[in-house]
Design an enzyme around this catalytic site. Sequence first.
Site, PDB file in Angstrom:
ATOM      1  N   GLN A 202       0.832  -1.203   0.000  1.00  0.00           N
ATOM      2  CA  GLN A 202       0.000   0.000   0.000  1.00  0.00           C
ATOM      3  C   GLN A 202       0.868   1.255   0.000  1.00  0.00           C
ATOM      4  O   GLN A 202       0.526   2.246  -0.649  1.00  0.00           O
ATOM      5  CB  GLN A 202      -0.919   0.019   1.240  1.00  0.00           C
ATOM      6  CG  GLN A 202      -1.869  -1.156   1.358  1.00  0.00           C
ATOM      7  CD  GLN A 202      -3.032  -1.089   0.372  1.00  0.00           C
ATOM      8  OE1 GLN A 202      -3.330  -0.049  -0.215  1.00  0.00           O
ATOM      9  NE2 GLN A 202      -3.693  -2.215   0.176  1.00  0.00           N
ATOM     10  N   LYS A 225      -1.930  -3.181  -7.613  1.00  0.00           N
ATOM     11  CA  LYS A 225      -2.369  -2.014  -6.825  1.00  0.00           C
ATOM     12  C   LYS A 225      -1.704  -0.735  -7.333  1.00  0.00           C
ATOM     13  O   LYS A 225      -2.124   0.360  -7.011  1.00  0.00           O
ATOM     14  CB  LYS A 225      -2.017  -2.214  -5.343  1.00  0.00           C
ATOM     15  CG  LYS A 225      -2.767  -3.365  -4.686  1.00  0.00           C
ATOM     16  CD  LYS A 225      -2.464  -3.427  -3.212  1.00  0.00           C
ATOM     17  CE  LYS A 225      -2.671  -4.791  -2.604  1.00  0.00           C
ATOM     18  NZ  LYS A 225      -4.052  -5.202  -2.448  1.00  0.00           N
ATOM     19  N   CYS A 364      -8.343  -9.305   4.957  1.00  0.00           N
ATOM     20  CA  CYS A 364      -7.125 -10.121   5.153  1.00  0.00           C
ATOM     21  C   CYS A 364      -6.287  -9.567   6.300  1.00  0.00           C
ATOM     22  O   CYS A 364      -5.043  -9.517   6.210  1.00  0.00           O
ATOM     23  CB  CYS A 364      -6.288 -10.204   3.878  1.00  0.00           C
ATOM     24  SG  CYS A 364      -7.124 -11.036   2.548  1.00  0.00           S
TER      25      CYS A 364
HETATM   26  N1  PLP Z   1       0.110  -6.438   2.091  1.00  0.00           N
HETATM   27  C1  PLP Z   1      -0.822  -5.476   2.107  1.00  0.00           C
HETATM   28  C2  PLP Z   1      -0.690  -4.345   3.085  1.00  0.00           C
HETATM   29  C3  PLP Z   1      -1.899  -5.528   1.226  1.00  0.00           C
HETATM   30  O1  PLP Z   1      -2.832  -4.578   1.250  1.00  0.00           O
HETATM   31  C4  PLP Z   1      -1.988  -6.616   0.304  1.00  0.00           C
HETATM   32  C5  PLP Z   1      -3.148  -6.744  -0.602  1.00  0.00           C
HETATM   33  O2  PLP Z   1      -4.254  -6.396  -0.258  1.00  0.00           O
HETATM   34  C6  PLP Z   1      -0.979  -7.580   0.320  1.00  0.00           C
HETATM   35  C7  PLP Z   1       0.051  -7.465   1.222  1.00  0.00           C
HETATM   36  C8  PLP Z   1      -0.995  -8.754  -0.625  1.00  0.00           C
HETATM   37  O3  PLP Z   1      -0.839  -8.335  -1.933  1.00  0.00           O
HETATM   38  P1  PLP Z   1      -1.015  -9.399  -3.134  1.00  0.00           P
HETATM   39  O4  PLP Z   1      -2.320 -10.089  -2.898  1.00  0.00           O
HETATM   40  O5  PLP Z   1      -1.022  -8.551  -4.342  1.00  0.00           O
HETATM   41  O6  PLP Z   1       0.139 -10.318  -3.082  1.00  0.00           O
END
Ligand code: PLP
Length: 406
Positions: A202, A225, A364
């Site tokens: 983020q 993102k 999550c």
């Molecule tokens: N870390 C943070 C703070 C996140 O917001 C996210 C995704 O929402 C992730 C890790 C995981 O990212 P990805 O699913 O693209 O591997």
Amino acid sequence: MYDVNKVRADFPILAREVNGQPLTYLDNGASAQKPQAVIDAVTRGYDNEYANVHRGLHYLSNLSTDRYEAVRGIIARFLNAGSEDEIILNSGTTEGINMVAYSWAAPRMVEGDEIVLSTMEHHANIVPWHFLRERQGVRLVWVDPEPDGSLDPAKVLAAITPRTRLVAVTHCSNVLGTVVDVKTIVAGAHDKGVPVLVDGSQGAVHMKVDVQDIGADFYPITGHKLYGPSGSGAIYVRAERLAEMQPFMGGGDMIREVTKDAVSYADPPMKFEAGTPAIVPTIGLGVALEYLMDLGMDNVAAHEARLASYARERFKALNWLNIQGDAPGKAAIFSMTVEGGAHAHDISTILDKKGIAVRAGHHCAQPLMEHLGVPATARASFALYNTEAEVDRLVEGLELCHRLFS
Ligand code: PLP
């Protein structure tokens, strides 16, 4: 001067309607929309320039390899890494953090060693460490956020003991929007000889990042993102740590030589990039990062800060709305509950009818939700193309939720 209408025109999907209403896309924390330049790069990558990378001695393979490998340099520039050799290309943050767990942490940690985490980590920065807890007896040491959602660097540093082998903290909370003072954490942890992983999923979206200035040992980012294609991503690994890492996945591309009896590895970063990569998504990510650098991440951050302060003002008048986290300088990410019985899923369903996309659930981040004492929130997360008029539409939608449930 940042012209948000001009920026919006770069994102074709923003012109569409959803449920008969203009789309108001506020689910950027989950995944951001793509500018035309990225869409064009992906189309071109498949319809005119596609071949596997690194392998061929033919024109298209060389072209594809050049386009793909150029992205390493673009990411290094975007994060201000000291060298593009410190950039490992991958599918996103989840893969990046798992790679650190398998390649760096697992071989050097034994029972009773400790990893310090904040309670506001995404599961991607929790579950790989649970693997080490389950399989190797590593202890997870948790540092809770303050009541306003900020994370006190002094508390993180106080949690470090002689058994601490790693600190793993997010740069920016995907639930609270808190921007963590990672520079102070890294400096203090390094004074005690402890490396730091900063989850940039983020953070890199909302502010200009300089990994050398932060001093991070590991800084994963995720392409989707950052206005790039899903399936793309990277992790910055400081050279000292790269030298300590064992390969996590074995296969093509990451070797120097393979015989029946032995294997030797390519130099980093290739040593950590086994198999055919996400060629076209990665090329798209490069275009997305060029797009962001052309806009200027400081300009993006200033635009989002204006939106955040406008949203905060509007939300203040809604005395039945609870926003989680109010740390100074928080990013434009608002997790909310509405008093009167509307569940987060009700909120998101009602908003969806008005063409407003938000996310509902635990995001999550179950340890954080447990800490906050809420099972779920509705999250509106803003991006560089959102407007104050969209904040107004969100407020109207929330007022409707409140009316319907009270
Ligand atoms: N870390 C943070 C703070 C996140 O917001 C996210 C995704 O929402 C992730 C890790 C995981 O990212 P990805 O699913 O693209 O591997």
